[in-house]
Design a protein around this motif. Structure first.
Motif, PDB file in Angstrom:
ATOM      1  N   VAL A 106       0.841  -1.196   0.000  1.00  0.00           N
ATOM      2  CA  VAL A 106       0.000   0.000   0.000  1.00  0.00           C
ATOM      3  C   VAL A 106       0.871   1.239   0.000  1.00  0.00           C
ATOM      4  O   VAL A 106       1.999   1.215   0.487  1.00  0.00           O
ATOM      5  CB  VAL A 106      -0.962   0.042   1.211  1.00  0.00           C
ATOM      6  N   ASP A 107       0.336   2.291  -0.542  1.00  0.00           N
ATOM      7  CA  ASP A 107       0.996   3.593  -0.506  1.00  0.00           C
ATOM      8  C   ASP A 107       0.241   4.428   0.519  1.00  0.00           C
ATOM      9  O   ASP A 107      -0.829   4.979   0.228  1.00  0.00           O
ATOM     10  CB  ASP A 107       0.967   4.239  -1.891  1.00  0.00           C
ATOM     11  N   ARG A 108       0.767   4.491   1.716  1.00  0.00           N
ATOM     12  CA  ARG A 108       0.089   5.222   2.794  1.00  0.00           C
ATOM     13  C   ARG A 108      -0.018   6.721   2.503  1.00  0.00           C
ATOM     14  O   ARG A 108      -0.898   7.382   3.033  1.00  0.00           O
ATOM     15  CB  ARG A 108       0.801   4.987   4.120  1.00  0.00           C
ATOM     16  N   GLU A 109       0.868   7.240   1.677  1.00  0.00           N
ATOM     17  CA  GLU A 109       0.802   8.663   1.330  1.00  0.00           C
ATOM     18  C   GLU A 109      -0.403   8.962   0.435  1.00  0.00           C
ATOM     19  O   GLU A 109      -0.912  10.072   0.438  1.00  0.00           O
ATOM     20  CB  GLU A 109       2.094   9.091   0.637  1.00  0.00           C
ATOM     21  N   VAL A 110      -0.852   7.968  -0.303  1.00  0.00           N
ATOM     22  CA  VAL A 110      -1.980   8.129  -1.216  1.00  0.00           C
ATOM     23  C   VAL A 110      -3.304   7.814  -0.518  1.00  0.00           C
ATOM     24  O   VAL A 110      -4.346   8.363  -0.855  1.00  0.00           O
ATOM     25  CB  VAL A 110      -1.798   7.218  -2.459  1.00  0.00           C
ATOM     26  N   CYS A 111      -3.267   6.953   0.485  1.00  0.00           N
ATOM     27  CA  CYS A 111      -4.475   6.500   1.188  1.00  0.00           C
ATOM     28  C   CYS A 111      -5.233   7.687   1.785  1.00  0.00           C
ATOM     29  O   CYS A 111      -4.642   8.592   2.373  1.00  0.00           O
ATOM     30  CB  CYS A 111      -4.077   5.523   2.292  1.00  0.00           C
ATOM     31  N   CYS A 112      -6.567   7.653   1.639  1.00  0.00           N
ATOM     32  CA  CYS A 112      -7.401   8.715   2.201  1.00  0.00           C
ATOM     33  C   CYS A 112      -8.157   8.244   3.443  1.00  0.00           C
ATOM     34  O   CYS A 112      -8.921   9.002   4.031  1.00  0.00           O
ATOM     35  CB  CYS A 112      -8.370   9.257   1.148  1.00  0.00           C
ATOM     36  N   GLY A 113      -7.979   6.976   3.829  1.00  0.00           N
ATOM     37  CA  GLY A 113      -8.615   6.471   5.037  1.00  0.00           C
ATOM     38  C   GLY A 113     -10.079   6.120   4.887  1.00  0.00           C
ATOM     39  O   GLY A 113     -10.809   6.095   5.874  1.00  0.00           O
ATOM     40  N   ALA A 114     -10.534   5.817   3.685  1.00  0.00           N
ATOM     41  CA  ALA A 114     -11.938   5.484   3.463  1.00  0.00           C
ATOM     42  C   ALA A 114     -12.356   4.206   4.195  1.00  0.00           C
ATOM     43  O   ALA A 114     -13.497   4.069   4.611  1.00  0.00           O
ATOM     44  CB  ALA A 114     -12.218   5.342   1.969  1.00  0.00           C
ATOM     45  N   GLY A 115     -11.445   3.269   4.345  1.00  0.00           N
ATOM     46  CA  GLY A 115     -11.721   2.071   5.123  1.00  0.00           C
ATOM     47  C   GLY A 115     -12.421   0.929   4.412  1.00  0.00           C
ATOM     48  O   GLY A 115     -12.745  -0.075   5.037  1.00  0.00           O
ATOM     49  N   GLN A 116     -12.658   1.056   3.121  1.00  0.00           N
ATOM     50  CA  GLN A 116     -13.321  -0.023   2.384  1.00  0.00           C
ATOM     51  C   GLN A 116     -12.497  -1.301   2.414  1.00  0.00           C
ATOM     52  O   GLN A 116     -13.036  -2.399   2.482  1.00  0.00           O
ATOM     53  CB  GLN A 116     -13.603   0.401   0.940  1.00  0.00           C
ATOM     54  N   CYS A 117     -11.192  -1.175   2.386  1.00  0.00           N
ATOM     55  CA  CYS A 117     -10.316  -2.345   2.411  1.00  0.00           C
ATOM     56  C   CYS A 117     -10.492  -3.125   3.713  1.00  0.00           C
ATOM     57  O   CYS A 117     -10.527  -4.362   3.712  1.00  0.00           O
ATOM     58  CB  CYS A 117      -8.862  -1.940   2.219  1.00  0.00           C
ATOM     59  N   VAL A 118     -10.630  -2.416   4.811  1.00  0.00           N
ATOM     60  CA  VAL A 118     -10.800  -3.055   6.113  1.00  0.00           C
ATOM     61  C   VAL A 118     -12.140  -3.785   6.173  1.00  0.00           C
ATOM     62  O   VAL A 118     -12.231  -4.887   6.713  1.00  0.00           O
ATOM     63  CB  VAL A 118     -10.682  -2.027   7.252  1.00  0.00           C
ATOM     64  N   LEU A 119     -13.160  -3.187   5.607  1.00  0.00           N
ATOM     65  CA  LEU A 119     -14.477  -3.831   5.589  1.00  0.00           C
ATOM     66  C   LEU A 119     -14.471  -5.096   4.738  1.00  0.00           C
ATOM     67  O   LEU A 119     -15.106  -6.093   5.096  1.00  0.00           O
ATOM     68  CB  LEU A 119     -15.543  -2.862   5.065  1.00  0.00           C
ATOM     69  N   LEU A 120     -13.751  -5.068   3.628  1.00  0.00           N
ATOM     70  CA  LEU A 120     -13.737  -6.209   2.711  1.00  0.00           C
ATOM     71  C   LEU A 120     -12.752  -7.296   3.115  1.00  0.00           C
ATOM     72  O   LEU A 120     -13.001  -8.478   2.881  1.00  0.00           O
ATOM     73  CB  LEU A 120     -13.415  -5.735   1.294  1.00  0.00           C
ATOM     74  N   ALA A 121     -11.640  -6.927   3.700  1.00  0.00           N
ATOM     75  CA  ALA A 121     -10.597  -7.909   4.047  1.00  0.00           C
ATOM     76  C   ALA A 121      -9.978  -7.580   5.409  1.00  0.00           C
ATOM     77  O   ALA A 121      -8.818  -7.191   5.500  1.00  0.00           O
ATOM     78  CB  ALA A 121      -9.529  -7.943   2.955  1.00  0.00           C
TER      79      ALA A 121
END
Length: 64
Positions: A5-20
């Motif tokens: 992951v590119d943490r600098e690009v991440c906006c913190g939407a959290g969809q990834c956490v919900l899915l996996a």
């Protein structure tokens, strides 16, 4: 499969956490993605692919 992951690009939407949730988490300080399992088991591959596909900023990369 290897997940990065590119943490600098991440906006913190959290969809990834919900899915996996076995593979991704969010940092408590800035809500950006954290990778819990950089080489997830085969049982998580589909969820990781979906997470990468729905990431609004494209912060998740999958290497095979």
């Amino acid at each position: 499969m290897k997940v990065t992951v590119d943490r600098e690009v991440c906006c913190g939407a959290g969809q990834c956490v919900l899915l996996a949730p076995e593979v991704f988490d969010q940092d408590e300080e800035d809500a950006r993605v954290l990778v819990l399992a950089p080489s997830p088991p085969a049982s998580e591959e589909r969820a990781v692919e979906e997470a990468a596909a729905v990431c609004p900023t494209g912060a998740i990369s999958i290497l095979r």
